[in-house]
Design a protein around this motif. Structure first.
Motif, PDB file in Angstrom:
ATOM      1  N   VAL A 236      50.951  42.539  33.994  1.00  0.00           N
ATOM      2  CA  VAL A 236      51.553  43.852  34.214  1.00  0.00           C
ATOM      3  C   VAL A 236      51.829  44.474  32.854  1.00  0.00           C
ATOM      4  O   VAL A 236      52.544  43.883  32.029  1.00  0.00           O
ATOM      5  CB  VAL A 236      52.860  43.755  35.022  1.00  0.00           C
ATOM      6  N   ASP A 250      55.888  41.689  41.755  1.00  0.00           N
ATOM      7  CA  ASP A 250      54.435  41.611  41.611  1.00  0.00           C
ATOM      8  C   ASP A 250      54.016  40.388  40.801  1.00  0.00           C
ATOM      9  O   ASP A 250      52.985  39.758  41.085  1.00  0.00           O
ATOM     10  CB  ASP A 250      53.900  42.891  40.972  1.00  0.00           C
ATOM     11  N   SER A 253      54.120  37.548  43.128  1.00  0.00           N
ATOM     12  CA  SER A 253      53.093  37.581  44.175  1.00  0.00           C
ATOM     13  C   SER A 253      51.885  36.739  43.789  1.00  0.00           C
ATOM     14  O   SER A 253      51.173  36.231  44.660  1.00  0.00           O
ATOM     15  CB  SER A 253      52.663  39.029  44.452  1.00  0.00           C
ATOM     16  N   GLU A 325      48.065  45.388  36.388  1.00  0.00           N
ATOM     17  CA  GLU A 325      48.836  46.529  36.880  1.00  0.00           C
ATOM     18  C   GLU A 325      49.289  47.381  35.701  1.00  0.00           C
ATOM     19  O   GLU A 325      49.804  46.855  34.715  1.00  0.00           O
ATOM     20  CB  GLU A 325      50.067  46.053  37.654  1.00  0.00           C
ATOM     21  N   SER A 351      50.788  48.064  44.261  1.00  0.00           N
ATOM     22  CA  SER A 351      51.105  46.650  44.085  1.00  0.00           C
ATOM     23  C   SER A 351      49.860  45.797  44.325  1.00  0.00           C
ATOM     24  O   SER A 351      49.025  46.116  45.174  1.00  0.00           O
ATOM     25  CB  SER A 351      52.208  46.256  45.066  1.00  0.00           C
ATOM     26  N   GLU A 352      49.749  44.697  43.608  1.00  0.00           N
ATOM     27  CA  GLU A 352      48.548  43.861  43.689  1.00  0.00           C
ATOM     28  C   GLU A 352      48.188  43.442  45.114  1.00  0.00           C
ATOM     29  O   GLU A 352      46.998  43.433  45.473  1.00  0.00           O
ATOM     30  CB  GLU A 352      48.735  42.637  42.779  1.00  0.00           C
TER      31      GLU A 352
END
Length: 431
Positions: A236, A250, A253, A325, A351-352
């Motif tokens: 990110v 994220d 995740s 991201e 979001s991923e």
């Protein structure tokens, strides 16, 4: 989550593909299945998956596919069907057509594009089952026009009940009806070389554990493979405007995939770095897969503090992550500067997991820095191309001497004479 200045972080992540013992085991299994067929396939399924099968019981029946629908929620069927439509629509735009170009001298040059005839899809069932991966492998192959798609998955992805019903429903929704309850290196060998029950394929796709990865490497050349997939990765890139709760969520995740998954934040904001570190710790406490995610964060997670967004972009390009991201104020302003990333997610609401499941682009993406030179799975992975050359007499008479010059320059006289004999015939015919 550790916070480090960029100069203290090793930007080269090299994943070793198995120990010598694991490599030897994968090679032995592949060779045994190649030589013994179903006998070895069934033996290893009993030994490694603790499931005793007969050859006639390897294939999943249509009745089992129908029964799987009674074991999942209607809302899941609706969601997987909608995701399939989105994935198909995205990949339809990737289709290529054969082409021909007529030259002024009468020659025709072109390219013939054909789908592969038979493709094998591996669907894992270890730490988690992934119905979404069924769609991501199968649908681009279907769009490419592959007529035969076969799926293999371990026999007990759903525990004592057998194959996970969500995997079977995903397969049925994608239109796959040739499915075998076999996994591991033995399944890869069966797809590559064939057995009495399973016909061989032209290409094998899909992620799996280390033995699956090593087996895919072992059979490459006898068949094509998509890649040797490493652990999942997310980077990110965020500025001071990013929401630390979103960023932490994220990162986790991907961390929950595997203890070796990599989750990294790159930011010029020390304030954001501190807030995200605190958020990761807080959110970890309530995660069902807390132990896996915590091990990932501890071993392969980091918050890299850079001097500027420009330096952050440079770091991202060196990392070449699977997922990237851009949690910055104006992601469109910098997306053109990103050179190496498998999939790029722009803005706070991209979001991923949106890409993992639903948006449409493929979630099978290069890992371990290979986004420097490779791409996500797409329709091109399931086609083959043949060059087409129709050379006219006029073209050969015009260019024959140049062709012979090049052939003799390489010391290949027979090449030159193959042209020369035609030129002589034309010259003699004129005389």
């Amino acid at each position: 989550m550790k916070i480090v200045p960029v100069e203290d972080f090793d930007l080269r992540r090299e994943v070793e593909y198995g120990t010598p013992e694991q490599n030897a085991a994968a090679k032995r299994i592949v060779q045994d299945v190649k030589q013994e067929g179903d006998a070895a396939l069934l033996r290893y399924t009993e030994e490694l998956d603790r499931t005793k099968l007969t050859a006639s019981g390897l294939r999943v029946t249509e009745e089992e596919l129908k029964a799987a629908y009674t074991k999942v929620e209607p809302s899941f069927v609706e969601a997987i069907s909608a995701a399939a439509r989105n994935i198909r629509a995205f990949h339809e735009r990737e289709k290529r057509n054969s082409w021909m170009d007529l030259q002024p001298d009468g020659s025709i040059l072109g390219q013939i594009i054909r789908p592969l005839k038979r493709v094998g899809v591996y669907v894992p069932g270890g730490k988690a089952a992934y119905p979404s991966s069924v769609l991501m492998n199968v649908i681009p192959a279907q769009v490419a026009g592959v007529p035969e798609i076969v799926m293999v998955t371990p026999p007990a992805t759903g525990g004592k009940e057998g194959i996970n019903p969500y995997i079977l429903v995903a397969a049925a929704e994608a239109g796959v009806h040739e499915i075998y309850r076999v996994g591991g290196a033995q399944a890869i060998a069966a797809l590559a070389y064939g057995t009495e029950t399973i016909a061989p394929v032209d290409k094998i796709c899909g992620p799996g554990n280390i033995y699956v990865a090593l087996a895919k490497r072992e059979v490459y050349g006898a068949v094509d493979i998509d890649s040797i997939a490493g652990p999942s990765e997310i980077v990110v890139l965020a500025d001071e405007q990013a929401d630390p709760e979103f960023v932490a969520a994220d990162l986790l995740s991907q961390a929950e995939h595997d203890e070796m998954a990599s989750a990294i934040l790159v930011t010029p904001s020390r304030q954001l770095a501190d807030a995200v570190a605190a958020e990761v710790k807080r959110q970890l406490e309530s995660l069902p897969r807390r132990d896996i995610a915590a091990a990932s964060v501890e071993g392969y997670g980091a918050i890299i503090v850079v001097e500027s967004l420009k330096e952050g972009i440079s770091v991202v390009n060196r990392l070449a992550p699977e997922h990237l991201e851009l949690m910055v104020q104006d992601p469109m302003a910098i997306v053109g500067l990103i050179e190496n990333a498998g999939a790029i997610f722009l803005g706070a609401y991209s979001s991923e997991p949106v890409g993992d499941y639903f948006a449409g682009p493929n979630h099978i993406i290069p890992t371990n820095g290979t986004a420097r030179f490779s791409s996500p799975v797409d329709v091109d992975d399931f086609i083959k191309k043949s060059s087409m050359i129709y050379y006219s007499k006029e073209a050969l008479l015009k260019n024959g001497e140049a062709i012979m010059e090049l052939a003799r320059g390489e010391g290949l006289e027979a090449h030159a004479r193959a042209i020369e004999v035609r030129l002589k015939r034309e010259i003699e015919g004129r005389d």
